[in-house]
Every structure is written in C-alpha cells, then in structure tokens.
Design an enzyme around this catalytic site. Structure first.
Site, PDB file in Angstrom:
ATOM      1  N   TRP A  11       0.821  -1.218   0.000  1.00 42.13           N
ATOM      2  CA  TRP A  11       0.000   0.000   0.000  1.00 42.13           C
ATOM      3  C   TRP A  11       0.858   1.273   0.000  1.00 42.13           C
ATOM      4  O   TRP A  11       0.329   2.367  -0.090  1.00 42.13           O
ATOM      5  CB  TRP A  11      -0.946   0.004   1.209  1.00 42.13           C
ATOM      6  CG  TRP A  11      -2.008  -1.057   1.178  1.00 42.13           C
ATOM      7  CD1 TRP A  11      -2.195  -2.005   0.198  1.00 42.13           C
ATOM      8  CD2 TRP A  11      -3.040  -1.283   2.146  1.00 42.13           C
ATOM      9  NE1 TRP A  11      -3.278  -2.797   0.514  1.00 42.13           N
ATOM     10  CE2 TRP A  11      -3.806  -2.380   1.699  1.00 42.13           C
ATOM     11  CE3 TRP A  11      -3.394  -0.675   3.359  1.00 42.13           C
ATOM     12  CZ2 TRP A  11      -4.902  -2.868   2.418  1.00 42.13           C
ATOM     13  CZ3 TRP A  11      -4.475  -1.161   4.094  1.00 42.13           C
ATOM     14  CH2 TRP A  11      -5.220  -2.243   3.613  1.00 42.13           C
ATOM     15  N   GLU A  98      12.176   1.866  -3.936  1.00 46.30           N
ATOM     16  CA  GLU A  98      11.945   3.230  -3.448  1.00 46.30           C
ATOM     17  C   GLU A  98      12.829   3.524  -2.237  1.00 46.30           C
ATOM     18  O   GLU A  98      13.098   4.682  -1.925  1.00 46.30           O
ATOM     19  CB  GLU A  98      10.450   3.423  -3.145  1.00 46.30           C
ATOM     20  CG  GLU A  98       9.650   3.543  -4.442  1.00 46.30           C
ATOM     21  CD  GLU A  98       8.233   3.033  -4.389  1.00 46.30           C
ATOM     22  OE1 GLU A  98       7.695   2.817  -3.287  1.00 46.30           O
ATOM     23  OE2 GLU A  98       7.658   2.830  -5.481  1.00 46.30           O
ATOM     24  N   GLY A 174       5.054   1.874 -10.941  1.00 42.35           N
ATOM     25  CA  GLY A 174       4.257   3.093 -10.938  1.00 42.35           C
ATOM     26  C   GLY A 174       4.228   3.812 -12.272  1.00 42.35           C
ATOM     27  O   GLY A 174       3.789   4.964 -12.353  1.00 42.35           O
ATOM     28  N   GLY A 235       1.407  -2.652  -6.299  1.00 42.77           N
ATOM     29  CA  GLY A 235       1.356  -1.331  -5.685  1.00 42.77           C
ATOM     30  C   GLY A 235      -0.006  -0.694  -5.925  1.00 42.77           C
ATOM     31  O   GLY A 235      -0.994  -1.022  -5.270  1.00 42.77           O
ATOM     32  N   GLY A 236      -0.068   0.197  -6.913  1.00 43.20           N
ATOM     33  CA  GLY A 236      -1.277   0.992  -7.163  1.00 43.20           C
ATOM     34  C   GLY A 236      -2.573   0.190  -7.211  1.00 43.20           C
ATOM     35  O   GLY A 236      -3.573   0.590  -6.599  1.00 43.20           O
TER      36      GLY A 236
HETATM   37  P1  13P Z   1       2.987  -0.473  -8.910  1.00 45.73           P
HETATM   38  O1  13P Z   1       2.149  -1.734  -8.953  1.00 45.73           O
HETATM   39  O2  13P Z   1       2.219   0.726  -8.491  1.00 45.73           O
HETATM   40  O3  13P Z   1       3.760  -0.301 -10.181  1.00 45.73           O
HETATM   41  O4  13P Z   1       4.084  -0.702  -7.738  1.00 45.73           O
HETATM   42  C1  13P Z   1       4.800  -1.874  -7.700  1.00 45.73           C
HETATM   43  C2  13P Z   1       5.561  -1.928  -6.433  1.00 45.73           C
HETATM   44  O5  13P Z   1       6.460  -1.142  -6.205  1.00 45.73           O
HETATM   45  C3  13P Z   1       5.178  -2.940  -5.450  1.00 45.73           C
HETATM   46  O6  13P Z   1       6.098  -3.038  -4.419  1.00 45.73           O
END
Ligand code: 13P
Length: 253
Positions: A11, A98, A174, A235-236
C-alpha cells in the site's frame, strides 16, 4: 509439488485508518472461500494494528513495508522486527527500490534486514530489480546478480525456505509500463538459477518469486502464467479492493 501463487499488496504511503480498515475488510470478504493462493496486504506502519484487526481470523496475512535490523535500541523513528512480529505481521518487504534509490539503502544494509527479519520469525520479501538505464546497457543480469549475492549473504537453505523474492524492474514501478511476460520470465528464470547456486537447488525450486511493476487486472493473468512467476507484489492496483481481487483471481485461475 507446484508452488502456490502469492499475491501481496504494497500500500506504500497511502490510506488512512478508515480507508485501510475498509480496504482490508473488502479484501477479506472477496477472498472468502478461495483456496490455492496466498494473499497478504502491507499497510503503512501506523495502520498495522487497525488492518490486523480487520484481517483477524481470515487467511489474508499482514505484512510491513520495511524494518530496522535491530530488535530494540536508540534508533529514533525506526521499527524493529520483533515489534512488527508483535503486531501480527507474517511478512516484511525489504530492499524495495523506493528505499534503495530514494533513501540510499545498500545491499549490506538490506542483507542485515533479511537476517533480522528471519531471526524474529518474519518472512522477508526481498525486492530486486534493475533501472531503465541498467537494462538498456545490457546489465540486467549483472545488477540482479549483485543484489542477490549481497542480499542473501550468509543465508542457509533452511532459513531461505521462508524467503520470497520480488523481481521489480524499477522502470515498471508506478509507470503503467509493465514488463512483458517474456521479460518477466527471463528475469525470474535467472533469479532462480542464481538462487540455486547461492541457496541450493531444492530451495531454489521451491522459492516463491513474485513479479512487481504495474501489475493490473488486465495484465496479471499473462504474467502469472509464466512458469517461473509465482505471484505478484502489487502497488497501485492494491489500493482498490476490486482491482486487487481481480489479480488474486487471476492467480487462482
Ligand atoms: P505499482 O504496482 O504501483 O507499479 O508498484 C509496484 C511496487 O512497487 C510494489 O512493491
């Protein structure tokens, strides 16, 4: 024995106590009665308690997004593996890009987190992945190799049975540009081969390797169909119950 697919929602720094509780409750409801897939959600530290309450009694597991490699001490602002375990987590994400790229985490530091998590009884999800420049320069395997050798230093095959690796190409996170199923499969097969060298062939054969990076309900099935893709770190699309559950459904199919 075939590897069970594992779908986890990261999240990141989203949700509130209320939206986190509601999202967790909707995931629990949507997963009721489904077998053959492991599911976890990883909310921000501040909502681990609240989300843990919403997951209680369900097969959906709780995970944290980071950990500090010491059980207690004068480390202002940090959270220890024993605290994360104490609040009901089974999993912890370590080495997310990140944190590697935004916050300067190094392989030795990430390796100490892997050990600290395992020692506290947590199951680490170790993230690895190359940047766009590294891929363009033909260095994808060299980068993955360095992150695996560094991140898995000192681990024995027995401990590694509780490890998950998430292949997350930085350029796919992302961005809406996911790796193609072939790109994911190539990277996953390489990771499994290197893990066979580092951890032993049996551990590598049983190892869960998730793909992460713009996984959505419409691309999940083709990526998850690859032989070395054992799940997704989302992620998203994990921030809405409908899209997350559609990805879980794609893993069961
Ligand atoms: P997204 O699915 O938003 O691209 O993010 C992936 C992620 O960093 C999961 O840890």
């Amino acid at each position: 024995m075939p590897r069970t697919k594992f779908i986890a929602g990261n999240w990141k720094m989203f949700t509130t106590a209320q939206t986190g509780r509601e999202l967790a409750a909707a995931v629990v409801k949507g997963c009721a009665g489904w077998a053959g897939v492991r599911v976890a959600v990883c909310p921000p530290f501040t909502y681990l308690n609240v989300v843990g309450e919403a997951l209680r009694g369900s097969p959906v597991a709780l995970g944290a997004q980071n950990v500090y490699p010491a059980n207690e001490g004068a480390f202002t602002g940090e959270v220890s593996p024993t605290m994360i375990k104490d609040v009901g987590c089974r999993y912890v994400i370590v080495g997310h890009s990140e944190r590697r790229h935004g916050l300067g985490e190094t392989d030795p530091f990430i390796n100490s987190k892997v050990h600290a998590a395992l020692n506290a009884g947590l199951d680490p999800i170790l993230c690895v992945g190359e940047t766009s420049d590294q891929r363009k320069a033909g260095r994808t395997e060299a980068v993955l190799d360095g992150q695996l050798v560094g991140g898995l230093q000192g681990l024995n095959g027995g401990q590694a049975q509780r490890l998950t690796i998430a292949y997350e190409p930085v350029w796919a996170i992302g961005t809406g540009v996911n790796a193609t199923p072939e790109q994911a499969q190539d990277a996953h097969a390489f990771i499994r081969r290197r893990c066979a060298d580092l951890l032993g062939p049996e551990t590598a054969a049983n190892l869960t390797i998730q793909y992460g990076g713009s996984v959505k309900s419409d691309n999940a099935a083709s990526i998850l169909a690859q032989p070395d893709v054992d799940g997704a770190l989302v992620g998203g699309a994990s921030l809405k119950a409908d899209s997350f559950l559609a990805i879980v459904r794609a893993a069961v199919a």
